[in-house]
Design a protein around this motif. Structure first.
Motif, PDB file in Angstrom:
ATOM      1  N   VAL A 265      -2.326   8.084  -2.148  1.00 51.95           N
ATOM      2  CA  VAL A 265      -1.978   7.379  -0.908  1.00 51.95           C
ATOM      3  C   VAL A 265      -3.100   6.382  -0.590  1.00 51.95           C
ATOM      4  O   VAL A 265      -4.274   6.711  -0.717  1.00 51.95           O
TER       5      VAL A 265
ATOM      6  N   PHE B 166       6.513   3.003   0.571  1.00 54.00           N
ATOM      7  CA  PHE B 166       5.677   1.884   1.036  1.00 54.00           C
ATOM      8  C   PHE B 166       6.471   1.027   2.014  1.00 54.00           C
ATOM      9  O   PHE B 166       7.714   1.051   2.014  1.00 54.00           O
TER      10      PHE B 166
ATOM     11  N   ASN C 294       1.483  -2.276 -11.867  1.00 55.60           N
ATOM     12  CA  ASN C 294       0.269  -1.519 -11.509  1.00 55.60           C
ATOM     13  C   ASN C 294      -0.989  -2.263 -11.974  1.00 55.60           C
ATOM     14  O   ASN C 294      -2.020  -1.642 -12.214  1.00 55.60           O
TER      15      ASN C 294
ATOM     16  N   PHE D  17       7.262   7.522  -4.284  1.00 56.99           N
ATOM     17  CA  PHE D  17       6.223   6.683  -3.684  1.00 56.99           C
ATOM     18  C   PHE D  17       6.872   5.854  -2.574  1.00 56.99           C
ATOM     19  O   PHE D  17       7.822   5.101  -2.836  1.00 56.99           O
TER      20      PHE D  17
ATOM     21  N   GLU E  53      11.058   0.109   5.170  1.00 58.38           N
ATOM     22  CA  GLU E  53      10.370   1.045   4.278  1.00 58.38           C
ATOM     23  C   GLU E  53      11.249   1.293   3.048  1.00 58.38           C
ATOM     24  O   GLU E  53      12.457   1.464   3.179  1.00 58.38           O
TER      25      GLU E  53
ATOM     26  N   ALA F  35      11.374   3.306  -1.069  1.00 58.95           N
ATOM     27  CA  ALA F  35      10.737   4.294  -1.942  1.00 58.95           C
ATOM     28  C   ALA F  35      11.276   4.150  -3.355  1.00 58.95           C
ATOM     29  O   ALA F  35      12.422   3.735  -3.567  1.00 58.95           O
TER      30      ALA F  35
ATOM     31  N   LYS G 169       0.858  -1.190   0.000  1.00 57.83           N
ATOM     32  CA  LYS G 169       0.000   0.000   0.000  1.00 57.83           C
ATOM     33  C   LYS G 169       0.892   1.237   0.000  1.00 57.83           C
ATOM     34  O   LYS G 169       1.836   1.311   0.807  1.00 57.83           O
ATOM     35  N   ILE G 170       0.609   2.177  -0.869  1.00 57.74           N
ATOM     36  CA  ILE G 170       1.396   3.422  -0.903  1.00 57.74           C
ATOM     37  C   ILE G 170       1.054   4.231   0.354  1.00 57.74           C
ATOM     38  O   ILE G 170      -0.112   4.540   0.592  1.00 57.74           O
ATOM     39  N   LYS G 171       2.097   4.519   1.189  1.00 53.56           N
ATOM     40  CA  LYS G 171       1.807   5.241   2.434  1.00 53.56           C
ATOM     41  C   LYS G 171       2.109   6.730   2.344  1.00 53.56           C
ATOM     42  O   LYS G 171       1.618   7.509   3.149  1.00 53.56           O
ATOM     43  N   GLU G 172       2.927   7.103   1.361  1.00 53.98           N
ATOM     44  CA  GLU G 172       3.252   8.531   1.200  1.00 53.98           C
ATOM     45  C   GLU G 172       3.620   8.795  -0.257  1.00 53.98           C
ATOM     46  O   GLU G 172       4.268   7.950  -0.897  1.00 53.98           O
ATOM     47  N   ILE G 173       3.192   9.929  -0.782  1.00 50.13           N
ATOM     48  CA  ILE G 173       3.598  10.342  -2.129  1.00 50.13           C
ATOM     49  C   ILE G 173       4.197  11.747  -2.007  1.00 50.13           C
ATOM     50  O   ILE G 173       3.543  12.663  -1.494  1.00 50.13           O
TER      51      ILE G 173
END
Ligand SMILES: Cc1cc2nc3c(=O)[nH]c(=O)nc-3n(C[C@H](O)[C@H](O)[C@H](O)COP(=O)(O)OP(=O)(O)OC[C@H]3O[C@@H](n4cnc5c(N)ncnc54)[C@H](O)[C@@H]3O)c2cc1C
Ligand code: FES
Length: 266
Positions: A81, A25, A45, A23, A61, A63, A9-13
């Protein structure tokens, strides 16, 4: 290494520049292994799958940092996100990250700063003295300048139009830095035309270096042969993407041509 895509799951962009997003995760390092700087991930994707360098490696984590240049990367840029991706890897051989007390020059052009960010961070955290040339077409497109400065890296921004930092190409700035500093090793990633120019300069100055190469990939498992280079037949996904200067000399197509998805030379 993990050959089965893991759904993350993308947690921050992070909007890095007008054309580049990072991105972030979670990644279970105990289960799937801790990647080394310079290794890459296959990013799915659920429509297409392409390789992306790992730009940040933190505790559990990871990126990736993606430039919007075509269909796949444009689709990634539409994600929010909480959206999910399939990730397999990490793949490739990565940079030599286990160095101590070295004077290092790292050079990243455009989104080539992605793997340079992870190797420069690892080397600075390991007590090396690291200079980074972060090069871009203009000041808006510069990557990781402030975050690298924050961890004690000497960052030299360099823009084609001179809007921020040194005015000119990364090659011109590399020549200036090498005049005054004796570097033990260099790390390079960027457009191949830039890497070829940097290669010639580092060779002339007898500075050993490692280069991250890009070629069109399909399997990333060393099976399909899509990413093989002339004349060695080395697979960029397995024998690369990182090559030392001595190995790079063996790749005749370096700086001259590459093949597209159907194998046609460009
Ligand atoms: C080992 C490896 C690591 C990579 N790491 C990254 C990374 O960290 N970040 C990233 O954004 N991409 C990275 N790439 C490139 C990425 O895999 C895609 O090929 C690229 O982003 C284009 O995908 P696309 O489908 O959006 O565009 P495409 O439809 O394949 O191409 C669209 C247009 O953009 C041009 N183009 C293709 N790639 C680039 C590029 N990198 N810069 C400028 N123009 C380009 C093409 O020539 C074409 O004209 C990496 C590739 C490899 C092999
Ligand atoms: S992408 Fe298939 S062998 Fe490298």
């Amino acid at each position: 290494m993990n050959d089965v895509p893991q759904i993350v799951k993308i947690k921050e962009i992070i909007d890095e520049t007008p054309s580049i997003k990072t991105f972030v995760f979670d990644w279970d390092m105990d289960k799937y292994g801790t990647p080394n700087p310079g290794e890459f991930l296959m990013v799915w994707n659920f429509n297409n799958e392409k390789p992306m360098s790992i730009s940040k490696i933190n505790d559990n984590e990871l990126a990736i940092t993606v430039k919007n240049v075509g269909e796949f990367t444009n689709e990634l840029h539409q994600l929010k996100v909480g959206d999910v991706l399939g990730i397999r890897g990490s793949y490739g051989n990565g940079f030599s990250y286990d160095l101590k007390n070295k004077k290092v020059l790292a050079i990243g052009g455009g989104v080539g700063m992605a793997p340079i960010n992870s190797i420069a961070t690892a080397l600075a955290n390991n007590g090396n003295d690291v200079d980074v040339i972060s090069a871009a077409v203009n000041g808006d497109e510069l990557l990781f300048v402030d975050s690298l400065k924050d961890i004690g890296v000497n960052v030299c921004p360099c823009t084609d139009d001179g809007s921020v930092g040194f005015k000119g190409f990364a090659t011109n700035l590399a020549i200036e830095l090498i005049k005054d500093t004796s570097y033990d090793i260099a790390f390079v990633c960027g457009p191949e035309i830039m890497m070829k120019g940097v290669f010639d300069i580092l060779e002339d100055n007898e500075i050993p270096a490692e280069y991250s190469m890009e070629r069109y990939m399909k399997c990333a498992l060393g099976i399909c042969g899509q990413c093989c280079v002339d004349n060695t037949g080395w697979r960029i996904c397995v024998e690369g993407p990182v090559f030392s200067n001595d190995l790079l000399k063996e790749i005749n197509e370096f700086g001259k041509y590459h093949r597209d998805a159907s194998g046609i030379k460009h």
